[in-house]
Design a protein around this motif. Sequence first.
Motif, mmCIF file in Angstrom:
data_model
loop_
_atom_site.group_PDB
_atom_site.id
_atom_site.type_symbol
_atom_site.label_atom_id
_atom_site.label_comp_id
_atom_site.label_asym_id
_atom_site.label_seq_id
_atom_site.Cartn_x
_atom_site.Cartn_y
_atom_site.Cartn_z
ATOM 1 N N ASP A 241 -119.941 40.362 -24.069
ATOM 2 C CA ASP A 241 -118.836 41.268 -24.384
ATOM 3 C C ASP A 241 -119.264 42.230 -25.493
ATOM 4 O O ASP A 241 -119.231 41.895 -26.675
ATOM 5 C CB ASP A 241 -117.607 40.466 -24.813
ATOM 6 C CG ASP A 241 -116.420 41.363 -25.140
ATOM 7 O OD1 ASP A 241 -116.501 42.568 -24.846
ATOM 8 O OD2 ASP A 241 -115.424 40.847 -25.673
ATOM 9 N N ARG A 242 -119.665 43.437 -25.110
ATOM 10 C CA ARG A 242 -120.125 44.427 -26.080
ATOM 11 C C ARG A 242 -118.969 45.203 -26.718
ATOM 12 O O ARG A 242 -119.198 46.017 -27.613
ATOM 13 C CB ARG A 242 -121.075 45.404 -25.401
ATOM 14 C CG ARG A 242 -122.302 44.760 -24.762
ATOM 15 C CD ARG A 242 -123.141 44.030 -25.774
ATOM 16 N NE ARG A 242 -124.433 43.623 -25.221
ATOM 17 C CZ ARG A 242 -125.265 42.792 -25.802
ATOM 18 N NH1 ARG A 242 -124.956 42.271 -26.972
ATOM 19 N NH2 ARG A 242 -126.421 42.466 -25.231
ATOM 20 N N SER A 243 -117.747 44.984 -26.265
ATOM 21 C CA SER A 243 -116.608 45.723 -26.831
ATOM 22 C C SER A 243 -116.346 45.333 -28.276
ATOM 23 O O SER A 243 -115.588 46.013 -28.978
ATOM 24 C CB SER A 243 -115.350 45.489 -25.993
ATOM 25 O OG SER A 243 -114.905 44.147 -26.106
ATOM 26 N N ARG A 244 -116.981 44.257 -28.733
ATOM 27 C CA ARG A 244 -116.820 43.868 -30.148
ATOM 28 C C ARG A 244 -117.370 44.932 -31.082
ATOM 29 O O ARG A 244 -116.959 45.029 -32.240
ATOM 30 C CB ARG A 244 -117.531 42.540 -30.391
ATOM 31 C CG ARG A 244 -116.922 41.376 -29.601
ATOM 32 C CD ARG A 244 -117.780 40.134 -29.656
ATOM 33 N NE ARG A 244 -117.234 39.062 -28.827
ATOM 34 C CZ ARG A 244 -117.859 37.929 -28.556
ATOM 35 N NH1 ARG A 244 -119.069 37.707 -29.081
ATOM 36 N NH2 ARG A 244 -117.292 37.010 -27.795
ATOM 37 N N LEU A 245 -118.304 45.724 -30.576
ATOM 38 C CA LEU A 245 -118.861 46.826 -31.380
ATOM 39 C C LEU A 245 -117.769 47.794 -31.808
ATOM 40 O O LEU A 245 -117.805 48.339 -32.915
ATOM 41 C CB LEU A 245 -119.921 47.568 -30.562
ATOM 42 C CG LEU A 245 -120.484 48.872 -31.131
ATOM 43 C CD1 LEU A 245 -121.277 48.589 -32.405
ATOM 44 C CD2 LEU A 245 -121.354 49.584 -30.100
ATOM 45 N N TYR A 246 -116.792 48.012 -30.930
ATOM 46 C CA TYR A 246 -115.708 48.968 -31.209
ATOM 47 C C TYR A 246 -114.354 48.256 -31.117
ATOM 48 O O TYR A 246 -113.385 48.781 -30.562
ATOM 49 C CB TYR A 246 -115.770 50.158 -30.241
ATOM 50 C CG TYR A 246 -116.004 49.784 -28.789
ATOM 51 C CD1 TYR A 246 -114.938 49.620 -27.910
ATOM 52 C CD2 TYR A 246 -117.285 49.608 -28.295
ATOM 53 C CE1 TYR A 246 -115.142 49.282 -26.584
ATOM 54 C CE2 TYR A 246 -117.513 49.272 -26.980
ATOM 55 C CZ TYR A 246 -116.444 49.108 -26.115
ATOM 56 O OH TYR A 246 -116.654 48.765 -24.804
ATOM 57 N N ALA A 247 -114.294 47.064 -31.724
ATOM 58 C CA ALA A 247 -113.101 46.215 -31.622
ATOM 59 C C ALA A 247 -111.838 46.874 -32.167
ATOM 60 O O ALA A 247 -110.724 46.548 -31.728
ATOM 61 C CB ALA A 247 -113.353 44.889 -32.347
#
Length: 294
Positions: free
Chosen positions: A269-275
């Motif tokens: 889950d790479r969306s943590r970069l732009y949480a």
Amino acid sequence: MIGSQTIQSAKQVAIADYLAFRGFQPVSQHGQRLVYYSPFRQESTPSFWVNPAINRYKDFGSSETGDDVIRLVQRLNSVSFTQAVDELSRFAGLESKPGFSFSGPVHAPTAQATICSIKLLSNPHLIRYVESRKISYPTARRYCLEIYYQQGEKNLFALGFANQKGGYALRNGVGAKRNIGPAGYTLIDAPTAGSINVFEGVFDFLSALEYYGLQTPTFPTLVLNSTTNLESAFPLLESYQRVNAYLDNDTAGKATLERLSNNGLCVADRSRLYAEHKDFNAFWLERAAFHLPG
């Protein structure tokens, strides 16, 4: 009978632009001249030179003397002079013709939409649109096209992002999203195997390129264009060891992430970069505005 002005306009189409539209890119540059593998044949040593300053080409692998873009189109398409001029006129786009509008929303279709012209990104309205999303012109031009189309009695144009089925995801920044032609996902290939990146939309994908300072993705990249295209993408995704999911931080994005995991895929889950942001583009807009380093 073709008018002289039409012929001169056709001759002004940049050879390099037309070759790029047909999928040919230069392999090197010598001074002002661009060097290509010949678009007319398979070869191991590039022998096709283009001089952008005078918009002429020279094919050193043939006996033909240097010529212009009209002759290039004649040879590439095996068509007459008149047909080549017509092809270049369509390629040059319709933005100079009256009646094509950028001001209205791109509504879901109520009438059949017909593509009138497709060309490389050069329209000032569309360039300002992509730049408002903090996407540089070279990055947008590499992946997006201008689509001029007719729907009912309206002539419209928008930014187009091609999918694997021959359709386009359209965006113009002033209305709803839509497709023209068959809907589907877009796959951008890359040499590094093992993992695949997944984005929901084109601007998230382009924002990631800008954020990471890349011209092309490191891993193969799938842009869904709509989460409704996920089901058809599963056979492709299953061939990779890991899925790097750059999905939206909303209900639809979280549901898509859950479906990926529930389908037995190894998901990062790479969306943590732009949480703290709705999506990658919203994150990139903020960072670019404050010139923050990656």
